[in-house]
Design a protein around this motif. Sequence first.
Motif, PDB file in Angstrom:
ATOM      1  N   ARG A  13       7.288  -2.257   4.820  1.00 52.74           N
ATOM      2  CA  ARG A  13       6.768  -3.621   4.749  1.00 52.74           C
ATOM      3  C   ARG A  13       6.087  -3.943   6.077  1.00 52.74           C
ATOM      4  N   GLN A 132       1.168 -10.524   4.422  1.00 53.16           N
ATOM      5  CA  GLN A 132       2.185  -9.533   4.103  1.00 53.16           C
ATOM      6  C   GLN A 132       1.536  -8.342   3.414  1.00 53.16           C
ATOM      7  N   ASP A 134       2.723  -4.873   1.412  1.00 54.04           N
ATOM      8  CA  ASP A 134       3.906  -4.267   0.802  1.00 54.04           C
ATOM      9  C   ASP A 134       3.920  -2.756   0.988  1.00 54.04           C
ATOM     10  N   ARG A 135       5.028  -2.170   0.581  1.00 55.27           N
ATOM     11  CA  ARG A 135       5.272  -0.749   0.793  1.00 55.27           C
ATOM     12  C   ARG A 135       4.215   0.100   0.112  1.00 55.27           C
TER      13      ARG A 135
END
Length: 487
Positions: A13, A132, A134-135
């Motif tokens: 993350r 953000q 994400d993975r």
Amino acid sequence: MSQIEIKEKEINRALLLFVLPFSIKENRIVSLKKTLSEQQFELFKLDDLSLEDKYYGDFQISHENIEGYYLPFTNKILFPSTENQEGFHRYSRPMNLDCKYRTEKFSLPFKLLSTDVTLCPINVGFITIRLQIDRGADFSAVMDFAARFRSLSPGRNSESEISIQGKEDTFKDVKEFITKHINPSITDFFDKTNMEESYFETFPFFEDDKMYVQSIFSFRETDPFVKMDVFRAANLDGSDQEGKPNISSTNKRYINEFLKENSYDRWAPDTYYVVKEDHFSCITNEQRSGLDAIVSQMFGEYYYGTLLNLFHKIVLLKIANDYSEIRVDRDREKVEELIYIVNSFTANYYFIELATQSQGRDIFLHLRDVFKIEAMYDDGKQTLYSLYRYQESFSDKKNSLLLLYLTLFTVISGIYGMNQVIDDLKGNINWERLMRYSLFEYIALFVTVSGMIVSVYLTISTFLTWRKDRLKHKAWERKTAVSTRKQ
């Protein structure tokens, strides 16, 4: 030149926070607050616990921890409970939009979590953007993204474009993304004095085409990071021309010394904090529970510590910039205003001891060292001292001259005596008697009349100066304040 072997990693993350400082136009605080309210920005209040998870995606921050982190007098400035109180007035808006960043090298999806506009004293403001990732994204691609996104200049990254999924809007650069999508009217309130030809410069002395970055890079336990990754994270080293992971040094000794000087490794090897003048990063292997605590601190306590240090740095730079443009012999009012601003800043907003926890104090002091706050403040104090000396010298000369005039009138009137002509000026004036005055009587008449004129002039001038000083101080007070009450 030998290269350091770097293994590409996938992030678990990444959370990125970009801060853009700007200068607010004079007397536009109230209208800016109204505009923000119309755009669905709401005043951030620390006692409103419903806001703890409203602006941070899957994470939340602890308002209780933030309050406990700062000393009471600092809390009053950072978290005013109403718009009528002085301090940092933060207006926030949740976005939660899925976006995609495209360049000729890569395409990276990200989520725009929220945005803030923080209004500070002395006409300083901050735009904050939270993102953000994400993975699954490559660490190098995330570094490239962060390094490019913080740049506002379209010339440097003309191959990059930002597209907003779901609205069919495409923006050619970050500048356009901010001004047309995140906050369309914010540039109307930018003070561009002496920057008529610039489009988006926010200060004539700051790194105008770059935003400050605060980042969290989380890795999986099965793919732990190494010190080279910490160095790359601190410097936002992405990929080279061939698309391979890049590092901005080939000297391992230099890298170790850099990390020793700039990193805070209290929780190593699982978590490192690295502070630079343009980037405050955290790189960690902590999983969900540990990551929650890190995000809460980085987006909470440490974010406000960064904001406060940026505020201190910008105000001190503004003071130095204003002082450099002063013509000391002509700009007397500007000198007085600058002295007032320096005193107001020092008395109300310049904090050194503000954190109650040792680790928080360490990071805050590290930020101050990197930003060179103490050195700039010492320089500001020297500036203030020289301004005081000038003002005292100017006032002494003015008072000495006034005293000389009054002494001359007193001596001359004492020698000749005003009573020589006072009787002739009572009631109906005998003009024939005035025409037959001797030389000494004419001198006495001149002294009497001019003395009365000077007295009336000094009385009126003193009143007008007093009234002008009151209006000036009210204007300076508005300039150094943010509350609605003082607008």
